[in-house]
Each structure stands twice: as structure tokens, then as C-alpha cells.
Write a protein that holds these residues in place. Structure first.
Motif, short mmCIF file in Angstrom:
data_model
loop_
_atom_site.label_atom_id
_atom_site.label_comp_id
_atom_site.label_asym_id
_atom_site.label_seq_id
_atom_site.Cartn_x
_atom_site.Cartn_y
_atom_site.Cartn_z
N LYS A 137 0.73 -1.20 0.07
CA LYS A 137 -0.03 0.03 -0.02
C LYS A 137 0.85 1.30 -0.30
N LEU A 138 1.80 1.42 0.91
CA LEU A 138 2.73 2.56 0.90
C LEU A 138 3.35 2.64 -0.51
N ILE A 139 4.01 1.61 -1.21
CA ILE A 139 4.51 1.75 -2.47
C ILE A 139 3.47 2.25 -3.52
N ARG A 140 2.30 1.88 -3.48
CA ARG A 140 1.36 2.13 -4.34
C ARG A 140 1.15 3.71 -4.14
N VAL A 141 0.88 4.24 -2.80
CA VAL A 141 0.75 5.64 -2.63
C VAL A 141 2.06 6.43 -2.96
N ALA A 142 3.18 5.98 -2.79
CA ALA A 142 4.24 6.60 -3.04
C ALA A 142 4.32 6.85 -4.65
N ASN A 143 4.15 5.93 -5.38
CA ASN A 143 3.98 5.82 -6.96
C ASN A 143 3.10 6.95 -7.37
N GLU A 144 1.69 6.94 -6.46
CA GLU A 144 0.80 7.68 -7.35
C GLU A 144 0.97 9.16 -7.08
N LEU A 145 1.81 9.39 -5.78
CA LEU A 145 2.07 10.76 -5.39
C LEU A 145 3.60 11.29 -6.01
N GLY A 146 4.14 10.45 -6.47
CA GLY A 146 5.56 10.62 -6.86
C GLY A 146 6.46 10.90 -5.97
N GLU A 147 6.42 10.28 -4.68
CA GLU A 147 7.22 10.55 -3.60
C GLU A 147 7.79 9.16 -3.34
N ASP A 148 8.74 9.29 -2.24
CA ASP A 148 9.22 8.04 -1.76
C ASP A 148 8.44 7.39 -0.81
N VAL A 149 8.82 6.02 -0.08
CA VAL A 149 8.17 5.41 0.61
C VAL A 149 8.29 5.98 2.03
N SER A 199 8.97 9.10 3.16
CA SER A 199 8.42 10.44 3.06
C SER A 199 6.82 10.08 3.34
N ILE A 200 6.22 9.24 2.67
CA ILE A 200 4.90 8.92 2.84
C ILE A 200 4.75 8.48 4.41
N ALA A 201 5.51 7.41 4.68
CA ALA A 201 5.41 6.92 5.90
C ALA A 201 5.62 7.97 7.28
N ARG A 214 5.03 11.06 6.93
CA ARG A 214 3.92 11.95 6.98
C ARG A 214 2.73 11.53 7.90
N PHE A 215 2.47 10.29 7.64
CA PHE A 215 1.32 9.50 8.38
C PHE A 215 1.62 9.21 9.71
N ILE A 216 2.95 8.90 10.15
CA ILE A 216 3.15 8.62 11.41
C ILE A 216 3.04 9.67 12.19
N ASN A 217 3.43 11.09 11.62
CA ASN A 217 3.34 12.16 12.45
C ASN A 217 1.76 12.46 12.55
N ALA A 218 0.94 12.17 11.30
CA ALA A 218 -0.41 12.35 11.38
C ALA A 218 -1.17 11.35 12.58
N TYR A 219 -0.57 10.11 12.56
CA TYR A 219 -1.28 9.21 13.42
C TYR A 219 -1.02 9.61 14.93
N PHE A 220 0.08 10.23 15.32
CA PHE A 220 0.50 10.66 16.68
C PHE A 220 -0.50 12.10 17.03
N GLU A 221 -0.73 12.77 16.03
CA GLU A 221 -1.45 13.88 16.27
C GLU A 221 -2.91 13.18 16.42
N ASP A 222 -3.31 12.56 15.85
CA ASP A 222 -4.84 11.98 16.32
C ASP A 222 -5.14 11.29 17.33
N VAL A 223 -4.16 10.27 17.47
CA VAL A 223 -4.27 9.27 18.77
C VAL A 223 -3.91 10.26 19.92
N SER A 224 -2.93 11.14 20.07
CA SER A 224 -2.81 12.12 21.13
C SER A 224 -4.13 12.82 21.44
N ALA A 225 -4.74 13.39 20.47
CA ALA A 225 -6.03 13.98 20.55
C ALA A 225 -7.11 13.21 21.17
#
Length: 466
Positions: free
Chosen positions: A74-86, A88-90, A92-103
Motif C-alpha cells: 500500500k505504501l509503495i502504491r501511494v508513493a508511486n501515485e504521488l511521485g514521492e518515496d516510501v 516520506s509517505i510513512a 507524514r502519516f506516522i506524524n499524523a497518527y500521533f496527532e490523532d491518537v494524542s487528541a
């Protein structure tokens, strides 16, 4: 009464006995970080954070590990779709995870291991399984010999023959048996990969948690937990890998939380009814979402809807209002003490009921019912002609202790009133003092239009956002 845990492995409640007295080793499967977490992903962090908090409340030293899968299809697919590396995607969403579960009121794990940071351990684990004959290399892939493990199916309570009926070898797979599963996947052109004795590639999903749990918690752990959807094949495969390697039980207790339904339909990609926590908490207090989740026993399904969340908010607000009424009364207290022990006995009885509910397989639904009983008792006490500071403090302490166990905050709205609203409230207070009730009512209506609702209470004027 000892704590009882429903063990998925035995399909019954069992008295909890830790491997080491006073200590608990707990591993909770974390998310694959290719997107924001949806409401289903949020339930395990909330549930097992509460389990952890309760164990700590009961005096246990809890070592709590929860991983991130930061590389997979899934990470590889999203990275390819967005033209980013794996990575960077990981990140970003690890940081987002911490923000959400901390809230949502979840504490961080003692360690949040990542697959990409545990690669050497994973490769060594796979190599050891090959050496023991439980795994084999095939064209750059490595597979686990499922039939070789005698206990396969003991967690999901399925026989090897039943499992065989629904299995097949997919196009491109090089395994010897349809039941075998991948431990290592040979890299495809352009994919992120790591070097291994079997060539360039990356781990299969199941081996990751086995390796990380063993690295941080040892060969045998007290509790392995996660969503119900992980029991098979993920947790079943973890057992097969880990116990084949060590010859020891992998986990003593297995805990699984139930599914989330959206408007009475099971949440699924095909229905397109995924609700992201990131979006929910833009419009709702994240503490209300936590309270909503805990209002249902963790093993039962939860039905989510906007209407139910609004109803939950009203109930949650009633509890907090009761607590803040106590706080206001304490501020106005004359410092009287109460020699009558009856109120203290009633509070103690509710405390014991709360513990009994949580001891019974962490029944947060019943524990929350105790909170409402505490609120009713507190409201009844505040109707007394003479209230004592000592009793009010006892009520307040009980609220704070039990809310903390459930990871719930008693704080009210934190948004500050702007100068215009402050001036209007002051003007209304003065109008009431001058018995100009018409003006006071007009100001109340004006504030209501500004989404500020005033409440006249025995403890003074209270306000909340509408």
C-alpha cells in the motif's frame, strides 16, 4: 477480585496472572502508515490504551509496545501515485497518527518500532526459520511451511484441512503449498528494497510483528492485542513463526476488539463508508469520540453515526458539568468538614463498582454507568443545605481518578472568549444586578446568536459553545 481477560486463544475468560509478578509485557499491532487512520484504526489504540491505564492503576508496571508498518504494497502504491518515496509517505502519516491518537487521549507506547528500523532482526529471524526447516527460499522469495507447524489454526480455531479449502496459489507465487505464506518478497523493479541472503527484497507482513515483539519483549509475552480482523491470518501466522523459532508460547493472552459499523453497515472499502479520525476531530471534540468508543464493551461491535456522536456529547457534557459544579461549590466553600460518613461510604461503594466492572474483562460500558451514578450522587449532594469541603473534595478526587483511568479529560472548552463576548457577559451580569431582566434576556439571545450559550447555575454563570 482478580482481573479477568477474555482470551481469544481459549475462547473464555481467564484470571489474569502475569508471567512476572507485578510486570506486564504487552504488544499491540499498529497501523500501516499510508493514509490518515480511519475510525476502525482508532479503536485499538483507545481500547488498549485504556487496558494499559487500568493495569497501571492496579499497580502493574506495563511495558507497552506498538509498531508501525512503514513499508508494504500500500505504501509503495501511494508513493508511486504521488511521485514521492516510501519513507516520506510513512513519516507524514506516522506524524499524523500521533496527532490523532494524542487528541484521542492515548499515551505513546514505550517503543514504537518501525519495520524499516528492524530489518536486520527480521532477516535474522527468517534465516533461523530456514535453518530449522520451517521456511524455504524460492526464486528470491521466502515462504513459511505452514503444515509443518502442528498448532496452526489454534487461535482462529480452524483446522488445517478447513483452511486448505479456501487457499490457492496466486499468479506469480512460487510456493510449494497453497497454505504457505511469504516471509520475504523479492523486489520488483523500482521498488524500495533491502539486501538479504536471498537477494534484494522486503519482509512479508506477518514476520514483522513476530520479530519486533521478540526484540523488545522477549520470547513469550503476557498480552498480544489488536483488532478482530487481525486474528486470522496475521496473528495466527505470528504464532506459527514465533513458536516454531523459540519452541515457547508466543503470548499467554490474546485480546481482540470488535468491528466498527457506519450507520448500521460494516465499514468497508467496497461501500466507500470509511470515516477518517482526522476529519471527525475537525468538527467534534476528540474526547467525545473516545468516550463514545468506551461506551461499548471492547469485544462488541460499535455502530458509528453523527447522530450517536451528538447524543454521546450531551451525555459526556452532563458528567463534566456535574464535576465543574462541584469545583465551583468548593471555591465558595466555607471549609466545613462533615463527620457524617454516609456520603463517603456511598462514594467508596461506587469506586468498588467501577473496579468490579473493569476487572470483568475491562467492561468500560459498565464502568461508564458507574460514572453516571457518581454524577447523580454528586448532584444530590449539592442539593444539601449545608455541604462540606471534605465531601466535595472526595467527590472531585473520585471523578479525577476514574476519568484518568479511562483516559478521559474533565476539561471544558478551551477556546477563549473574545473581548466582545466578555463585555456582553459582564454587561448582562450588571443588568441582572440592577434587575433589568429584559436587557439581560436580550444579551443572552445575542450571545446565543454568537454560538455562546449561558447557563445560570447555583455556582454562578457558566457558558459553553453551542
Amino acid at each position: 477480585m482478580p482481573i479477568q481477560i477474555y482470551n481469544t486463544l481459549t475462547r473464555k475468560k481467564e484470571e489474569f496472572t502475569p508471567l512476572e509478578e507485578g510486570k506486564i509485557k504487552m504488544y499491540v499491532c499498529g497501523p500501516t502508515v499510508y493514509n490518515y487512520i480511519h475510525i476502525g484504526n482508532a479503536r485499538p489504540p483507545i481500547v488498549f490504551d485504556t487496558v494499559r491505564r487500568y493495569f497501571e492503576f492496579r499497580g502493574y508496571d506495563v511495558q507497552y509496545i506498538s509498531n508501525f508498518t512503514d513499508v508494504d504494497d500500500k505504501l509503495i502504491r501511494v508513493a508511486n501515485e504521488l511521485g514521492e518515496d516510501v519513507p516520506s509517505i510513512a513519516e507524514r502519516f506516522i506524524n499524523a497518527y500521533f496527532e490523532d491518537v494524542s487528541a484521542l487521549g492515548c499515551k505513546k507506547a514505550d517503543v514504537h518500532p518501525r519495520v524499516t528500523e528492524t530489518m536486520d532482526i527480521i532477516i535474522d529471524f527468517i534465516a533461523a526459520l530456514i535453518e530449522k526447516g520451517y521456511a524455504y527460499e524460492s526464486g528470491g522469495d521466502v515462504y513459511y511451511r505452514t503444515r509443518m507447524f502442528n498448532g496452526y489454526g489454534k487461535l482462529s480455531h480452524q483446522s488445517i484441512d478447513e483452511l486448505r479449502l479456501g487457499s490457492r496459489i496466486e499468479v506469480g507465487e512460487k510456493k510449494q503449498d497453497a497454505l504457505d505464506f511469504a516471509l520475504w518478497k523479492a523486489a520488483k523493479k523500482g521498488e524500495i528494497s533491502w539486501e538479504s541472503p536471498w537477494g534484494s527484497g522486503r519482509p512479508g507482513w506477518h514476520i514483522e510483528c513476530s520479530a519486533m515483539a521478540r526484540k523488545y519483549l522477549g520470547d513469550t509475552i503476557d498480552i498480544h492485542a489488536g483488532g478482530q480482523d487481525l486474528a486470522f491470518p496475521h496473528h495466527e501466522n505470528e504464532i506459527a513463526q514465533s513458536e516454531a523459532l523459540t519452541g515457547k508460547p508466543f503470548a499467554k493472552y490474546w485480546m481482540h476488539n470488535g468491528y466498527i459499523n457506519i450507520d448500521n453497515e460494516k465499514m468497508s472499502k467496497s461501500l466507500g463508508n470509511f470515516v477518517m479520525v482526522h476529519d471527525i476531530i475537525k468538527n467534534h471534540d476528540p474526547q467525545v469520540l473516545r468516550f463514545f468508543m468506551l461506551s461499548v464493551h471492547y469485544r462488541n461491535p460499535v455502530n458509528y453515526s453523527e447522530e450517536l456522536l451528538s447524543t454521546t456529547k450531551a451525555a459526556f457534557d452532563r458528567l463534566k458539568t456535574s464535576y465543574h459544579n462541584l469545583k465551583h461549590r468548593l471555591e465558595a466553600s466555607s471549609g466545613l468538614t462533615d463527620n457524617n460518613q454516609e456520603w463517603g461510604k456511598k462514594i467508596t461503594a461506587l469506586h468498588e463498582q467501577f473496579i468490579a466492572a473493569m476487572d470483568d474483562d475491562f467492561n468500560t460500558a459498565n464502568a461508564i454507568s458507574v460514572l453516571f451514578d457518581l454524577s447523580k450522587l454528586a448532584n444530590l449532594y449539592l442539593l444539601e443545605k449545608n455541604t462540606a469541603e471534605s465531601v466535595i473534595k472526595e467527590f472531585i478526587n473520585e471523578y479525577e481518578q476514574l476519568f484518568s483511568v479511562l483516559g478521559l479529560s474533565l476539561e471544558t472548552e478551551t477556546e477563549l472568549l473574545d473581548e466582545e463576548i466578555e463585555a456582553l457577559i459582564a454587561k448582562r451580569i450588571q443588568a441582572r444586578k440592577e434587575r433589568n431582566f429584559q436587557l439581560a434576556d436580550e444579551i443572552r439571545d445575542q450571545l446565543k446568536e454568537m454560538n455562546v450559550i449561558l447557563e445560570d447555575t447555583p455556582q454562578g454563570i457558566r457558558w459553553k459553545r453551542g
